[in-house]
Motif scaffolding. Structure first.
Motif, short mmCIF file in Angstrom:
data_model
loop_
_atom_site.label_atom_id
_atom_site.label_comp_id
_atom_site.label_asym_id
_atom_site.label_seq_id
_atom_site.Cartn_x
_atom_site.Cartn_y
_atom_site.Cartn_z
N GLY A 94 34.21 45.02 -21.17
CA GLY A 94 33.19 45.61 -20.20
C GLY A 94 32.33 44.59 -19.64
O GLY A 94 32.13 44.47 -18.41
N LEU A 95 31.97 43.92 -20.42
CA LEU A 95 31.13 42.82 -19.94
C LEU A 95 31.83 41.72 -18.93
O LEU A 95 31.07 41.40 -18.01
CB LEU A 95 30.79 41.71 -21.34
N GLY A 96 32.89 41.47 -19.20
CA GLY A 96 33.82 40.91 -18.37
C GLY A 96 33.85 41.69 -16.88
O GLY A 96 33.89 40.93 -16.04
N GLN A 97 34.05 42.86 -16.97
CA GLN A 97 33.85 43.69 -15.88
C GLN A 97 32.52 43.61 -14.90
O GLN A 97 32.58 44.16 -13.91
CB GLN A 97 34.25 45.32 -16.19
N GLY A 133 31.06 47.03 -10.77
CA GLY A 133 32.23 46.63 -11.53
C GLY A 133 33.22 46.04 -11.14
O GLY A 133 33.90 46.86 -10.03
N ARG A 134 33.96 45.02 -11.41
CA ARG A 134 35.41 44.86 -10.83
C ARG A 134 36.28 44.58 -12.23
O ARG A 134 35.81 44.17 -13.11
CB ARG A 134 35.38 43.57 -10.14
N LEU A 135 37.50 44.92 -12.09
CA LEU A 135 38.48 44.83 -13.03
C LEU A 135 38.66 43.34 -13.27
O LEU A 135 38.68 42.51 -12.37
CB LEU A 135 40.04 45.56 -12.79
N SER A 136 38.61 42.92 -14.50
CA SER A 136 38.70 41.49 -14.96
C SER A 136 40.32 41.44 -15.53
O SER A 136 40.51 40.32 -16.10
CB SER A 136 37.80 41.18 -16.11
N GLN A 137 41.14 42.27 -15.49
CA GLN A 137 42.50 42.09 -15.71
C GLN A 137 43.43 43.08 -14.82
O GLN A 137 42.93 44.06 -14.41
CB GLN A 137 42.81 42.31 -17.22
N THR A 138 44.69 42.71 -14.89
CA THR A 138 45.69 43.70 -13.93
C THR A 138 46.03 44.67 -14.69
O THR A 138 46.14 44.88 -15.84
CB THR A 138 46.74 42.85 -13.75
N TRP A 139 45.84 45.99 -14.12
CA TRP A 139 46.22 47.36 -14.50
C TRP A 139 47.72 47.64 -13.66
O TRP A 139 48.02 47.69 -12.47
CB TRP A 139 45.42 48.59 -14.05
N TYR A 140 48.91 47.42 -14.70
CA TYR A 140 50.15 47.39 -14.41
C TYR A 140 50.58 48.77 -14.31
O TYR A 140 49.81 49.97 -14.95
CB TYR A 140 50.92 46.87 -15.33
N ALA A 141 51.43 49.51 -13.55
CA ALA A 141 51.95 50.46 -13.11
C ALA A 141 52.76 51.17 -14.21
O ALA A 141 52.57 52.30 -14.57
CB ALA A 141 52.95 50.76 -11.88
N GLY A 142 53.17 50.28 -15.25
CA GLY A 142 53.94 50.71 -16.25
C GLY A 142 54.35 49.54 -17.29
O GLY A 142 54.30 48.30 -16.68
N THR A 143 54.64 50.00 -18.42
CA THR A 143 55.18 49.15 -19.50
C THR A 143 56.29 48.21 -18.96
O THR A 143 56.52 46.87 -19.27
CB THR A 143 55.57 49.67 -20.74
#
Length: 903
Positions: free
Chosen positions: A75-78, A651-661
């Motif tokens: 969260g701090l990263g975001q 806030g901004r995402l600090s990592q990619t959220w992938y569509a799936g595994t």
């Protein structure tokens, strides 16, 4: 104290005997009374607030601090806000001093924080501990956090930050035995760049090495410590091992034949402080002494390590009269009003608005709002958090806001209420005592004390909370099953529940993390204990007393809006020692979202989690989605501020959220270049891209200008852009600068973050943002010559709101060099290949160097642009090693490793 640090350090080191110096190499540095040196313990956990330490007087057991709990590091990263992180770090440093004033032995000032491991794979169990998948963002934020912990004067430290965990540690499975294979470009351009900024800026006083091996060599004895890391700073840097890692060298890793060899190698590698055997230094002292006696190390080696340790102690004021500059800080600073306000500010700053169709958010405070979900009325911490002084849950925070605004709130947990009947007919009864007691299967009917909230955390893992006192099932002393836990909060939590369904429909219950913790009912007393294997387990009939989904639908129906809060418990799935197998939400939580949305189209989904989820269905169907990390004691207030519009989320995402595994390769694959990982190299379509985040207003980007369109030598280029708030609300905006090199000898990132600014822009106003690019920013690691190189190339300069939302672009010409063909006549390390298949990097020797090891028959390595020298060259020499005398073959092939002509 008035003398120069180096003079004091040399004087003190010269007064110590060899035995005294060796004794200081353990985590618990013993007192040396003749010199007035007190006992000092290295290592107080302080990742997002002062957390815990080991109590010397209690045999090294963990003692948790009741201190300000800020949002998790992810969260701090975001926040994308280095100044905010500096303030948080300073609060942590001050609270560490406050506890130090109470008990300086337990609460040492060498803080093991921040974690700068890159969030390369969102399945990593410790994803919550890192800032970002990007090394630049991680470096900026960790530098700020470290500076806050240290205070403004690096010669006089408020506290001493230690970066964790060097290096390439991003899997919990086999974490002490797995080897992270890092080809040179990944090592130099990616993993090292997360650690270098804070150390180079003197914003960290030390590093902790990781459990894993890198290229076949345990990090506890890695030559990277001396060959690379110490070269980033002119100051003394104290390197500490992770807990029990020195013992792994002869244990799980079997890297050395004897402990004497292992400890000698660690000292030679400048491992300064051995975190081994808890409070007992005897094995460290014995083995280091023996290594010196056998000539494996010299006294000069020991002096070097002790010098690193004493330097930090001197800067902390250990040997100053009265304890130095910060000795006057007392426990009054802990959970101060200022720190509470900072916790709330940070909680709302890290919230990321992922979607907001139809401007459903912000909500009205005069409305009727249903607040629903397993995380709606509770707050979880993680293993590296302290104890919260108070807890503002989402229900409380949103309820306060609605009450003040004239609105109303409905609530529902959205989880089933269940009961369990033993074979003898008795229902399991919980104690109504606030502290709980042993569960008894003795009730003849289901009443208030026989009901349990069933929380679904996914992966077939649940937890059970007694309605009698709102405490969870857990295993206590003597293996008794109690309703006693406020929440899971230990390294080996005993609260997770797994059900094993029998052929007759009954269930066996497995509690905690042990394989044999099956619940059994005492035939005489009806008492529940967890001390059986599967064959001895009691088979219970599980009864659903009330449907959680039905209650949620009732609450949501007719409300002006429904807020559904789902996510994870940080101590159950996805935590230290346990990676996630996939990215999916718990099935029960997914069903809850679908049911509530069916009852109320004005549904807001809040995902409160330590890591990304694959929430594709929600993105397709739910109109508004917000992500928050577990945000600590002020979670409810921060969430209310955002949802009701008192604060515009930024806030901004600090990592990619992938569509799936399926979008991810094997978790043990560390080659982000070949594997196409992170926003730098991933060519698929993510669910949410790196840097993504919306707000309650709109912004326009205009007038992108570069003061030079060509640069070289030592020149710097200023990139300027104007950002205007064109909407109706004041808001922060996170302006992001990326570049892309159009042509290169090697695979380049699709785009790479080079700068960012979080700025507050009032509606109708324009902010002018300046970034600076330097020629060295564009350097790549040239494997053909083992050096940094800036290629002559054109770069796209890209400014926007995320890595996928680029608003303006320009071009910059960088007149570097053209990397020449490989000159194989001077000798080439096999590890400096350009491409490969079926190989791994391994240790060339235990002291240093990387080699190429075969992992399958037919494996190959490719050396592009090879110059075979003068005409008539007929010989290539290859140095190899083999563990046995079986025959082996090496082929040298042109062009195509599988089909090219064999030389």
């Amino acid at each position: 104290p008035r003398l120069p640090l180096e003079q004091r350090l040399g004087d003190l080191l010269g007064r110590l005997t060899l035995d005294e110096k060796i004794s200081l190499l353990h985590q618990y540095q013993p007192p040396i009374p003749r010199l007035g040196m007190a006992l000092v313990k290295n290592g107080t956990e302080a990742l997002h607030g002062l957390a815990w330490s080991n109590d010397f007087n209690a045999g090294g057991n963990q003692t948790y601090a009741t201190a300000t709990v800020f949002p998790q590091s992810v969260g701090l990263g975001q926040t994308w806000d280095p100044e905010l992180l500096r303030q948080v770090g300073n609060a942590v440093g001050r609270e560490a001093r406050g506890y130090h004033s109470i008990d300086p032995i337990v609460w040492g000032l060498n803080l093991w924080a921040p974690v700068v491991n890159l969030l390369r794979d969102p399945r990593w169990g410790r994803n919550e501990e890192g800032y970002s998948e990007d090394p630049y963002l991680t470096g900026v934020l960790s530098t700020a956090f470290g500076r806050g912990i240290q205070g403004p004067d690096p010669d006089h430290l408020l506290a001493a930050p230690t970066l964790k965990h060097l290096l390439a540690y991003n899997n919990e499975a086999q974490r002490t035995t797995s080897s992270s294979v890092l080809r040179p470009r990944v090592l130099r351009e990616y993993d090292e760049q997360a650690f270098r900024p804070a150390i180079a800026a003197d914003a960290a006083t030390g590093v902790m090495t990781s459990y894993n091996l890198v290229n076949g060599r345990p990090m506890t004895v890695s030559d990277l410590i001396t060959s690379t890391v110490r070269g980033w700073t002119g100051r003394e840097l104290m390197v500490v091992s992770d807990a029990f890692a020195p013992g792994n060298l002869t244990g799980s890793q079997r890297y050395f034949a004897t402990a004497v060899q292992a400890y000698g190698a660690a000292v030679a590698a400048q491992m300064d402080s051995f975190t081994q055997d808890g409070t007992d230094p005897s094995s460290t002292v014995t083995n280091v002494t023996a290594a010196w006696q056998q000539g494996l190390i010299t006294e000069a080696d020991i002096d070097t390590n002790v010098r690193h340790i004493l330097s930090v102690r001197l800067r902390l004021g250990d040997f100053d009269p009265g304890g130095g500059r910060y000795a006057g800080i007392t426990a009054d600073v802990v959970n101060s009003t200022d720190h509470q306000r900072l916790a709330r500010q940070t909680g709302r700053a890290q919230a990321v608005l992922l979607k907001n169709d139809g401007d459903l958010l912000p909500l009205h405070k005069r409305a009727t709002v249903a607040v629903i979900g397993p995380l709606a009325d509770q707050i979880f911490t993680d293993f590296y958090a302290g104890l919260m002084p108070y807890r503002v849950t989402p229900v409380r925070g949103l309820g306060d806001a609605l009450t003040a605004g004239g609105g109303t709130m409905r609530t529902a947990l959205g989880v089933d209420l269940v009961a369990f009947q033993a074979p003898g007919g008795g229902y399991v009864t919980a104690s109504s005592s606030p502290q709980g007691a042993q569960l008894l299967a003795t009730s003849s009917a289901i009443g208030p004390d026989e009901g349990y909230d069933l929380f679904d955390w996914g992966q077939d893992v649940f937890s059970l909370r007694a309605r009698a006192n709102n405490r969870y099932w857990t295993k206590g002393s003597g293996n008794a099953v109690l309703n006693a836990a406020v929440e899971p909060h230990s390294f080996s939590p005993q609260e997770p529940v797994r059900f094993v369904t029998q052929t007759d429909g009954t269930v066996a219950i497995r509690l905690g993390t042990g394989n044999n913790n099956y619940v059994v009912v005492d035939a005489t007393t009806g008492a529940l204990s967890a001390n059986s294997n599967a064959t001895g387990a009691t088979h219970f009939t599980q009864v659903t007393v009330r449907s959680g989904i039905d209650a949620a639908v009732t609450a949501a129906t007719g409300a002006d809006a429904a807020v559904v809060i789902v996510g994870n418990d940080p101590l159950i799935n996805g935590r230290e020692t346990q990676d996630r197998p996939d990215l999916e939400l718990a099935p029960g939580q997914q069903a809850l979202i679908e049911a509530v949305l069916g009852a109320n189209p004005h549904t807001v989904l809040v995902v409160e989690s330590s890591y990304p989820y694959a929430i594709g269905w929600a993105q397709q169907n739910v109109p508004a989605i917000l992500h928050t990390a577990h945000a600590g004691q002020e979670t409810g207030h921060a969430l209310a501020d955002v949802l009701f519009g008192d604060y515009a989320p930024a806030g901004r995402l600090s990592q990619t959220w992938y569509a799936g595994t399926a979008d991810l390769p094997n978790i043990f694959d560390y080659d982000i270049i070949k594997g196409g990982r992170t926003y730098l190299y991933y060519r698929g379509t993510p669910l949410y891209p790196f840097g993504h985040g919306l707000t309650y207003t709109t912004f326009s980007y205009d007038n992108l200008r570069l003061d030079h369109h060509e640069t070289g030598g030592d020149w710097r280029v200023t990139v300027r852009v104007e950002v205007t708030n064109t909407g109706r609300r004041d808001s922060d905006e996170v302006v992001q600068l990326y570049t892309h090199q159009r042509a290169s000898r090697v695979t380049q990132p699709i785009r790479q973050l080079r700068g960012f600014r979080r700025v507050h822009v009032k509606r109708g106003r324009t902010a002018t943002i300046d970034f600076e690019l330097r020629v060295g920013d564009f350097a790549l690691w040239d494997v053909t010559r083992e050096t940094w190189s800036v290629e002559s190339a054109t770069h796209d300069v890209l400014v926007g709101r995320s890595s996928a939302d680029i608003r303006l672009a320009a071009q910059l010409r960088v007149p570097g060099e053209v990397i020449p063909p490989r000159d194989l006549s001077v000798g080439t390390s096999a590890a400096n290949f350009d491409d490969y298949s079926g190989i791994a990097l391994v240790d060339e020797s235990k002291a240093g160097g990387d080699a190429v090891g075969l992992t399958r028959t037919g494996g190959w390595i490719k050396f592009a642009d090879a110059d075979l020298g003068v005409p008539g060259t007929t010989t290539i020499n290859v140095t190899t090693a083999k563990a046995n005398s079986d025959p082996a073959a090496i082929s040298v092939v042109l062009d195509d490793p599988l089909a090219g002509p064999v030389l």
